[in-house]
Design an enzyme around this catalytic site. Structure first.
Site, mmCIF file in Angstrom:
data_model
loop_
_atom_site.group_PDB
_atom_site.id
_atom_site.type_symbol
_atom_site.label_atom_id
_atom_site.label_comp_id
_atom_site.label_asym_id
_atom_site.label_seq_id
_atom_site.Cartn_x
_atom_site.Cartn_y
_atom_site.Cartn_z
ATOM 1 N NE ARG A 1 44.089 37.382 42.569
ATOM 2 C CZ ARG A 1 44.297 36.808 41.717
ATOM 3 N NH1 ARG A 1 45.115 36.559 41.402
ATOM 4 N NH2 ARG A 1 42.587 36.548 41.598
ATOM 5 C CB SER B 1 40.060 40.067 46.829
ATOM 6 O OG SER B 1 39.092 39.350 45.549
ATOM 7 C CD GLU C 1 44.220 40.589 46.665
ATOM 8 O OE1 GLU C 1 43.588 38.751 46.431
ATOM 9 O OE2 GLU C 1 43.870 40.979 45.767
HETATM 10 P P1 FAD Z 1 48.329 50.690 43.928
HETATM 11 O O1 FAD Z 1 47.721 50.776 45.374
HETATM 12 O O2 FAD Z 1 48.403 52.256 43.944
HETATM 13 O O3 FAD Z 1 49.277 50.466 44.296
HETATM 14 C C1 FAD Z 1 49.629 48.175 45.317
HETATM 15 C C2 FAD Z 1 51.138 48.750 45.258
HETATM 16 O O4 FAD Z 1 52.063 47.949 44.486
HETATM 17 C C3 FAD Z 1 51.769 49.258 45.853
HETATM 18 O O5 FAD Z 1 52.513 48.552 47.065
HETATM 19 C C4 FAD Z 1 52.984 50.493 45.430
HETATM 20 O O6 FAD Z 1 53.691 50.480 45.768
HETATM 21 C C5 FAD Z 1 52.734 49.090 44.257
HETATM 22 N N1 FAD Z 1 53.138 50.116 42.944
HETATM 23 C C6 FAD Z 1 51.596 50.405 42.492
HETATM 24 N N2 FAD Z 1 52.716 50.785 41.067
HETATM 25 C C7 FAD Z 1 53.852 50.502 40.894
HETATM 26 C C8 FAD Z 1 54.931 50.469 39.811
HETATM 27 N N3 FAD Z 1 55.245 51.265 38.597
HETATM 28 N N4 FAD Z 1 56.494 50.059 40.010
HETATM 29 C C9 FAD Z 1 56.337 49.761 41.563
HETATM 30 N N5 FAD Z 1 55.740 49.291 42.183
HETATM 31 C C10 FAD Z 1 53.991 50.080 42.198
HETATM 32 N N6 FAD Z 1 43.625 42.736 42.086
HETATM 33 C C11 FAD Z 1 43.243 41.580 41.118
HETATM 34 O O7 FAD Z 1 43.928 41.030 41.418
HETATM 35 N N7 FAD Z 1 42.306 40.975 40.480
HETATM 36 C C12 FAD Z 1 41.291 41.810 40.641
HETATM 37 O O8 FAD Z 1 39.489 41.220 40.367
HETATM 38 C C13 FAD Z 1 40.718 42.724 41.139
HETATM 39 N N8 FAD Z 1 39.448 43.419 41.229
HETATM 40 C C14 FAD Z 1 39.857 44.729 42.138
HETATM 41 C C15 FAD Z 1 38.153 44.946 41.740
HETATM 42 C C16 FAD Z 1 38.414 46.394 43.556
HETATM 43 C C17 FAD Z 1 36.492 46.936 43.304
HETATM 44 C C18 FAD Z 1 39.196 46.795 43.849
HETATM 45 C C19 FAD Z 1 39.061 48.325 44.477
HETATM 46 C C20 FAD Z 1 40.240 46.496 43.334
HETATM 47 C C21 FAD Z 1 40.486 44.961 42.701
HETATM 48 N N9 FAD Z 1 42.014 44.732 42.597
HETATM 49 C C22 FAD Z 1 42.002 43.194 42.099
HETATM 50 C C23 FAD Z 1 43.091 45.117 43.094
HETATM 51 C C24 FAD Z 1 43.504 46.280 42.534
HETATM 52 O O9 FAD Z 1 42.646 46.600 41.633
HETATM 53 C C25 FAD Z 1 44.881 45.219 41.695
HETATM 54 O O10 FAD Z 1 46.245 45.396 42.653
HETATM 55 C C26 FAD Z 1 45.702 47.401 40.678
HETATM 56 O O11 FAD Z 1 46.380 46.155 40.504
HETATM 57 C C27 FAD Z 1 46.674 48.129 42.185
HETATM 58 O O12 FAD Z 1 47.009 48.825 40.937
HETATM 59 P P2 FAD Z 1 46.894 50.205 41.269
HETATM 60 O O13 FAD Z 1 47.574 50.941 40.840
HETATM 61 O O14 FAD Z 1 46.017 51.055 42.699
HETATM 62 O O15 FAD Z 1 48.439 49.953 42.575
HETATM 63 P P1 NAP Z 2 33.915 33.457 41.851
HETATM 64 O O1 NAP Z 2 33.407 33.211 41.022
HETATM 65 O O2 NAP Z 2 32.316 34.200 43.181
HETATM 66 O O3 NAP Z 2 34.269 32.577 42.776
HETATM 67 C C1 NAP Z 2 35.116 32.732 44.347
HETATM 68 C C2 NAP Z 2 36.885 32.091 43.733
HETATM 69 O O4 NAP Z 2 36.635 31.450 43.930
HETATM 70 C C3 NAP Z 2 37.634 33.434 43.877
HETATM 71 O O5 NAP Z 2 38.494 33.699 44.470
HETATM 72 C C4 NAP Z 2 38.444 32.108 41.854
HETATM 73 O O6 NAP Z 2 39.769 32.146 42.774
HETATM 74 C C5 NAP Z 2 37.497 30.615 42.648
HETATM 75 N N1 NAP Z 2 37.148 30.154 41.522
HETATM 76 C C6 NAP Z 2 36.071 30.394 40.887
HETATM 77 N N2 NAP Z 2 35.448 29.836 40.209
HETATM 78 C C7 NAP Z 2 37.067 29.115 39.678
HETATM 79 C C8 NAP Z 2 37.747 27.953 38.474
HETATM 80 N N3 NAP Z 2 37.111 27.755 37.654
HETATM 81 N N4 NAP Z 2 38.681 27.899 38.402
HETATM 82 C C9 NAP Z 2 40.314 28.314 40.332
HETATM 83 N N5 NAP Z 2 39.023 29.302 40.616
HETATM 84 C C10 NAP Z 2 37.881 29.374 40.851
HETATM 85 O O7 NAP Z 2 34.313 34.629 42.104
HETATM 86 P P2 NAP Z 2 34.473 36.348 42.301
HETATM 87 O O8 NAP Z 2 34.681 37.344 43.728
HETATM 88 O O9 NAP Z 2 33.074 37.065 42.117
HETATM 89 O O10 NAP Z 2 35.501 37.288 41.468
HETATM 90 C C11 NAP Z 2 35.120 36.699 40.398
HETATM 91 C C12 NAP Z 2 37.256 36.777 40.234
HETATM 92 O O11 NAP Z 2 37.271 37.829 39.880
HETATM 93 C C13 NAP Z 2 38.155 35.763 40.494
HETATM 94 O O12 NAP Z 2 38.439 35.582 39.278
HETATM 95 C C14 NAP Z 2 39.155 37.252 41.389
HETATM 96 O O13 NAP Z 2 39.768 36.805 41.814
HETATM 97 C C15 NAP Z 2 38.495 38.051 40.945
HETATM 98 N N6 NAP Z 2 38.387 39.215 41.657
HETATM 99 C C16 NAP Z 2 39.631 39.813 41.970
HETATM 100 C C17 NAP Z 2 39.221 40.653 43.399
HETATM 101 C C18 NAP Z 2 40.746 40.779 43.586
HETATM 102 O O14 NAP Z 2 40.456 42.374 44.677
HETATM 103 N N7 NAP Z 2 41.658 40.648 43.935
HETATM 104 C C19 NAP Z 2 38.251 41.567 43.473
HETATM 105 C C20 NAP Z 2 37.158 41.464 42.944
HETATM 106 C C21 NAP Z 2 37.389 40.235 41.708
HETATM 107 P P3 NAP Z 2 40.614 33.820 41.888
HETATM 108 O O15 NAP Z 2 40.442 34.139 42.965
HETATM 109 O O16 NAP Z 2 41.530 32.222 42.042
HETATM 110 O O17 NAP Z 2 39.892 33.721 40.371
#
Ligand code: FAD
Ligand code: NAP
Length: 355
Positions: free
Chosen positions: A177, A251, A347
């Site tokens: 991340r 998250s 995050e």
């Molecule tokens: P923004 O929120 O607009 O920006 C985020 C950061 O990136 C800021 O610092 C901004 O300045 C920078 N940035 C944006 N665009 C650029 C660019 N073109 N060049 C340089 N910097 C830039 N994340 C995960 O990793 N896994 C998930 O499963 C996941 N699930 C999510 C679920 C939900 C419901 C929500 C709300 C969020 C989730 N996220 C997840 C977080 C988010 O969706 C990601 O981080 C996504 O990539 C952010 O994109 P954005 O365009 O909205 O970025």
């Molecule tokens: P989940 O399946 O309930 O699991 C909870 C956490 O455990 C996750 O964050 C995941 O880590 C870790 N995990 C579960 N199984 C794993 C495996 N087999 N190997 C390694 N790590 C494992 O999680 P959830 O909240 O429903 O999310 C599902 C997936 O969507 C996850 O990958 C999560 O990262 C992603 N997600 C991300 C965001 C965000 O904003 N970053 C929001 C929603 C969902 P990891 O997070 O490292 O995968």
């Protein structure tokens, strides 16, 4: 290309946490050459700049006395790659495909665009909100796949060197991340386009248990990329609060990575501790489990609180300020530190450039 700069712009609709911060100046970037032009504008007026995409990983703590640039570059191109380009990554060489998307493309639409053309590799990352340009910033990951595994290169504007640059995978310094764009190049590099190394194989990654179990229930003899994307989408829709209903940024805390010794010590005290193997000698703890144990699941402080089904998701229940969001997250970080001696890391990117 003339910049259409707006004054005193509300960012309420530009961030999924629905924080009503304002920016003094706001512009949408619709053409690549507007990036250096906007940076010139900032230099002339001595304004700080903030780049946003979909605003789904942002905490806007205060009003912003500068120029907010919203990335709106569009376009996707596909190159059926020649074997030499790709063979180091794909055993099936000639089936490799290079897909280049402009930074303002919606991430999930890119996933669907590829799948509709039989181009696979992004399916586990379906339904992640936000833009293509932001995806490398935190090396987005879900359901067992991280962006770096399908990443080829990107282009962008280096605001310090004042020039266009291309960066390959190792130059982006991807980690869990995170990337160079959250570290050395933070706030300094504007990603304009990203190229992915994808493929036309039907090999899918179902190593993530929740995904494997959901696919098994469908009794498919051989799940395809489309099945993986549909299943990930269904799981996400059933588990995660929709930001348009309950504003959130996904998250709020990263899963902490600790040494094996630290994980073993915690497990003695907390036998149900949830952890997963990470890099050699390290374990990744489920931050959601830590919050749940500490009683934060469903807990509300004023207008903000942690979701009652997803303890890691911080919700704006209506009219919250960025300061309230930070106060809640600071209370949680401090509590988890006292209980488990673990420092949680936020995050989303916290932007605290006040007037
Ligand atoms: P923004 O929120 O607009 O920006 C985020 C950061 O990136 C800021 O610092 C901004 O300045 C920078 N940035 C944006 N665009 C650029 C660019 N073109 N060049 C340089 N910097 C830039 N994340 C995960 O990793 N896994 C998930 O499963 C996941 N699930 C999510 C679920 C939900 C419901 C929500 C709300 C969020 C989730 N996220 C997840 C977080 C988010 O969706 C990601 O981080 C996504 O990539 C952010 O994109 P954005 O365009 O909205 O970025
Ligand atoms: P989940 O399946 O309930 O699991 C909870 C956490 O455990 C996750 O964050 C995941 O880590 C870790 N995990 C579960 N199984 C794993 C495996 N087999 N190997 C390694 N790590 C494992 O999680 P959830 O909240 O429903 O999310 C599902 C997936 O969507 C996850 O990958 C999560 O990262 C992603 N997600 C991300 C965001 C965000 O904003 N970053 C929001 C929603 C969902 P990891 O997070 O490292 O995968």
């Amino acid at each position: 290309m003339k910049l259409d700069i707006k004054r005193h712009h509300s960012l309420l609709a530009d961030n999924t946490l629905a924080l009503d911060a304002h920016s003094d100046f706001f512009v949408e970037i619709k053409h690549r050459e507007q990036i250096p032009e906007a940076m010139d504008y900032c230099r002339e007026l001595q304004l700080p700049h903030l780049l946003i995409g979909g605003g789904s990983n942002l905490v806007l703590v205060d009003d912003f006395a500068g120029l907010v640039m919203k990335m709106a570059l569009r376009g996707i191109t596909v190159k059926e790659s020649i074997e030499e380009d790709i063979e180091e990554h794909f055993e099936g060489g000639a089936e490799g495909v290079l897909v280049t998307a402009q930074a303002g493309e919606n991430w999930h639409q890119l996933v669907q665009y590829c799948l509709a053309r039989g181009i696979n590799g992004l399916e586990n990352l379906a339904l992640i909100p936000g833009t293509v340009g932001a995806a490398p910033v935190q090396n987005i990951g879900a359901y067992g796949v991280e962006l770096e595994s399908v990443f080829d290169s990107l282009q962008g504007w280096d605001c310090e060197l004042q020039q266009w640059r291309s960066l390959n995978r190792s130059q982006c310094q991807f980690s869990y991340r995170s990337s160079i764009f959250k570290q050395a190049l933070k706030g300094r590099f504007i990603i304009s386009q990203v190229t992915f190394r994808l493929h036309r194989h039907q090999q899918v990654n179902i190593s993530y248990r929740a995904l494997a179990e959901a696919l098994a229930q469908q009794e498919l003899s051989c799940p395809q990329a489309q099945d993986v994307a549909a299943t990930v989408t269904a799981i996400r829709q059933s588990k995660l609060p929709d930001p348009s209903v309950l504003p959130n940024v996904g998250s709020f805390f990263k899963n902490p990575v600790v040494s094996m010794a630290k994980a073993a010590q915690l497990r003695e005290e907390f036998p149900d501790l949830v952890s997963y193997p990470h890099t050699e000698g390290h374990q990744k703890l489920a931050a959601g489990w830590l919050l749940e144990q500490a009683g934060w699941k469903g807990r509300v402080m004023g207008a903000v609180g942690m979701h009652d089904q997803q303890s890691l998701v911080l919700i704006n229940y209506g009219g919250a300020t960025g300061r309230e969001v930070l106060a809640l997250s600071e209370a949680i970080v401090s509590d988890i530190s006292q209980r488990f001696a673990i420092e949680l890391e936020i995050e989303p990117q916290v932007h605290q450039l006040c007037k």
